[in-house]
Enzyme design. Structure first.
Site, PDB file in Angstrom:
ATOM      1  CB  THR A  85      12.610  35.040  76.322  1.00 50.80           C
ATOM      2  OG1 THR A  85      13.076  33.755  75.330  1.00 50.80           O
ATOM      3  CG2 THR A  85      13.321  36.325  75.685  1.00 50.80           C
ATOM      4  NE  ARG A 118      17.076  27.879  68.789  1.00 46.02           N
ATOM      5  CZ  ARG A 118      16.251  28.583  69.623  1.00 46.02           C
ATOM      6  NH1 ARG A 118      17.025  29.337  70.656  1.00 46.02           N
ATOM      7  NH2 ARG A 118      15.119  28.892  69.395  1.00 46.02           N
ATOM      8  CB  VAL A 119      21.550  31.863  67.024  1.00 48.87           C
ATOM      9  CG1 VAL A 119      21.092  33.246  67.650  1.00 48.87           C
ATOM     10  CG2 VAL A 119      22.935  31.691  67.508  1.00 48.87           C
ATOM     11  N   GLY A 120      18.486  31.670  68.657  1.00 44.57           N
ATOM     12  CA  GLY A 120      17.310  32.142  68.566  1.00 44.57           C
ATOM     13  C   GLY A 120      16.791  33.304  68.160  1.00 44.57           C
ATOM     14  CG  ASP A 121      13.255  34.963  69.632  1.00 45.54           C
ATOM     15  OD1 ASP A 121      13.568  34.025  69.996  1.00 45.54           O
ATOM     16  OD2 ASP A 121      12.397  35.976  69.684  1.00 45.54           O
ATOM     17  CB  THR A 139       8.760  34.741  75.175  1.00 46.10           C
ATOM     18  OG1 THR A 139       9.076  33.878  76.055  1.00 46.10           O
ATOM     19  CG2 THR A 139       7.133  34.909  75.434  1.00 46.10           C
ATOM     20  N   GLY A 140       9.060  32.816  73.339  1.00 40.84           N
ATOM     21  CA  GLY A 140       8.579  31.192  72.809  1.00 40.84           C
ATOM     22  C   GLY A 140       9.637  30.837  71.734  1.00 40.84           C
ATOM     23  N   GLY A 176      11.635  30.561  69.142  1.00 44.90           N
ATOM     24  CA  GLY A 176      12.557  31.763  68.246  1.00 44.90           C
ATOM     25  C   GLY A 176      12.631  31.691  66.902  1.00 44.90           C
TER      26      GLY A 176
HETATM   27  N1  GLY Z   1      12.749  32.916  72.374  1.00 45.26           N
HETATM   28  C1  GLY Z   1      13.835  32.199  72.737  1.00 45.26           C
HETATM   29  C2  GLY Z   1      14.619  31.386  71.756  1.00 45.26           C
HETATM   30  O1  GLY Z   1      14.026  30.743  70.898  1.00 45.26           O
HETATM   31  O2  GLY Z   1      15.776  31.281  71.898  1.00 45.26           O
END
Ligand code: GLY
Length: 336
Positions: free
Chosen positions: A193, A221-224, A244-245, A247
Site C-alpha cells: 500500500t 477480497r477487499v482490504g482496509d 499498511t500491512g 488489512g
Molecule cells: N493494506 C492493504 C490490504 O490489506 O489490502
C-alpha cells in the site's frame, strides 16, 4: 452532481460506537480541548508530505505539486499516481499482482480537510484508482463505489480501460499457481500500500491510499485501504493516519481512526501509532508474528510518527525541500 456534505457526522458516530468504551475511559483522563494542546507549541515547518515505505518519487511529486501552488489534496493524489503508474511496483495500480484468479483489483480512498471522502473497491481495468476515488468524493453523493459500478463510473468520468496485468505479473502468478499457497508475506517484499498524508502551509491536512491488496488474494477480497477509518482517516482539527500491512487486522481495530482519536486525547503521532499496534498484538489469539501492520501519522502541528509490528517498515517524508526515508520503530524487538 455535487456530493452532499453529510459524511463527517455519519462516519464519526458510526465508527465511534465500535470503539466507544475504551475511548470514553481514556477521555476522562485526557484533555479533550485539542486547540489548547495545539496552540501550546510551535508548528513544524510546513508544508510536508509523508508516505508509507520508501517511495521517494511519490513524495517528490507531492512536494512539487505543493510548489506549483496546488492543494494538499492535489499533492496526495499526484503522489499516489506516481506509484500507480509504475509498472515495476507490483502492489499498486498498473502492473500489480492479481488475485488468485488472475484479475488485478484495486482498492483506494482519499479524504480532504473538510471531512469529505471518496473510495473505490475492487476496481478493475483502471490504473489511477486514487483519481476515481477523488471523483467519487467530488462528483457523486456517495462515499464508496465498488466493482462494476465503480468501473462504469470511471469510464463515464473519462478514464480509459487498460489491461493492468503485465507479462511479468502474469508470469509470477502462473508460477504461484503451481502450489497455490496463500500466505501473507510479512514485509517490504509485499509492501502492498502507498498511504500518503500531506499538510499544507496553513496546516490543513489531506490523505490518500491506494493498493492492489494482497497478492493472490481470494476473488472478492477487499482490504482496509478503501475503508475510511481503517486504511485512512483525516480529522483536520487533530491530524491524520494511514495504514499498511495485513488489512484484515487493521479493519478489526478501525486502525487509522483509532490513531487519530488517540491523538485527540493528547498522544503524539508516535505514541498513537504505537498504541494502535499494541491493540492488534494484544488481542487474544493474535498471530501477529506472522503478519505485518504499520501506521504513519501526522498531527496538526506537523509532528509525525510511525510504528509497525515487525522491523523494516519505513516512512518517507518531504519537508523543507528535503526527501528522507526513516526506518520506523517496531514492536518485536527480538527479531534479527
Ligand atoms: N493494506 C492493504 C490490504 O490489506 O489490502
Amino acid at each position: 452532481m455535487k456530493r452532499r456534505n453529510f459524511i463527517k457526522n455519519a462516519s464519526l458516530s458510526g465508527v465511534g460506537l465500535a470503539i466507544g468504551t475504551s475511548l470514553t475511559n481514556c477521555a476522562e483522563k485526557a484533555p479533550i480541548k485539542n486547540e489548547k494542546i495545539i496552540a501550546s507549541s510551535e508548528k513544524a515547518s510546513l508544508p510536508l508530505v509523508i508516505a508509507t515505505w520508501n517511495f521517494p518519487n511519490a513524495t517528490t511529486k507531492a512536494w512539487e505539486t505543493f510548489q506549483e501552488g496546488k492543494s494538499a489534496l492535489d499533492a496526495v493524489e499526484q503522489g499516489c499516481k506516481v506509484e500507480e503508474a509504475d509498472l515495476n511496483n507490483t502492489t499498486v495500480g498498473n502492473g500489480a499482482s492479481p488475485d488468485r484468479d488472475g484479475n488485478v483489483t484495486l482498492d483506494s480512498c482519499i479524504m480532504n480537510s473538510k471531512g469529505d471522502c471518496g473510495s473505490v473497491v475492487y476496481l478493475q481495468n483502471i490504473t489511477h484508482a486514487i483519481s476515481v476515488a477523488r471523483k467519487v468524493m467530488e462528483d457523486t453523493p456517495h462515499v464508496m463505489l465498488a466493482g462494476k459500478g465503480a468501473e462504469q463510473f470511471a469510464y463515464e468520468s473519462g478514464f480509459k480501460k487498460e489491461d493492468l496485468l503485465t507479462e511479468s505479473s502474469k508470469k509470477a502468478w502462473e508460477e504461484w499457481k503451481v502450489k497455490s499457497e496463500y500466505k501473507p508475506i510479512i514485509n517490504i517484499e509485499n509492501h502492498d500500500t502507498i498511504g500518503m498524508l500531506a499538510v499544507d502551509k496553513n496546516g490543513d491536512i489531506c490523505g490518500a491510499c491506494t493498493t492492489s491488496g494482497l497478492a493472490y488474494k481470494m476473488a472478492g477480497r477487499v482490504g482496509d485501504s478503501p475503508i475510511i477509518g481503517a486504511g485512512l482517516f483525516v480529522d483536520n482539527e487533530i491530524g491524520a493516519a494511514v495504514a499498511t500491512g495485513l488489512g484484515e487486522e487493521v479493519m478489526k481495530t478501525v486502525g487509522s481512526f483509532l490513531v487519530v482519536e488517540l491523538m485527540r486525547q493528547g498522544k503524539s503521532p508516535q505514541e498513537a501509532c504505537e498504541e494502535a499496534i499494541k491493540r492488534i498484538v494484544s488481542k487474544p489469539n493474535s498471530n501477529y508474528k506472522n503478519f505485518q501492520v504499520g501506521y504513519i501519522a501526522v498531527n496538526k502541528k506537523g509532528e509525525t510518527g510511525s510504528y509497525s509490528i515487525h522491523k523494516n517498515f519505513s516512512m518517507s517524508k518531504f519537508q523543507d525541500g528535503k526527501n528522507t526515508n526513516t526506518q520506523s520503530d517496531y514492536f518485536i524487538k527480538e527479531e534479527k
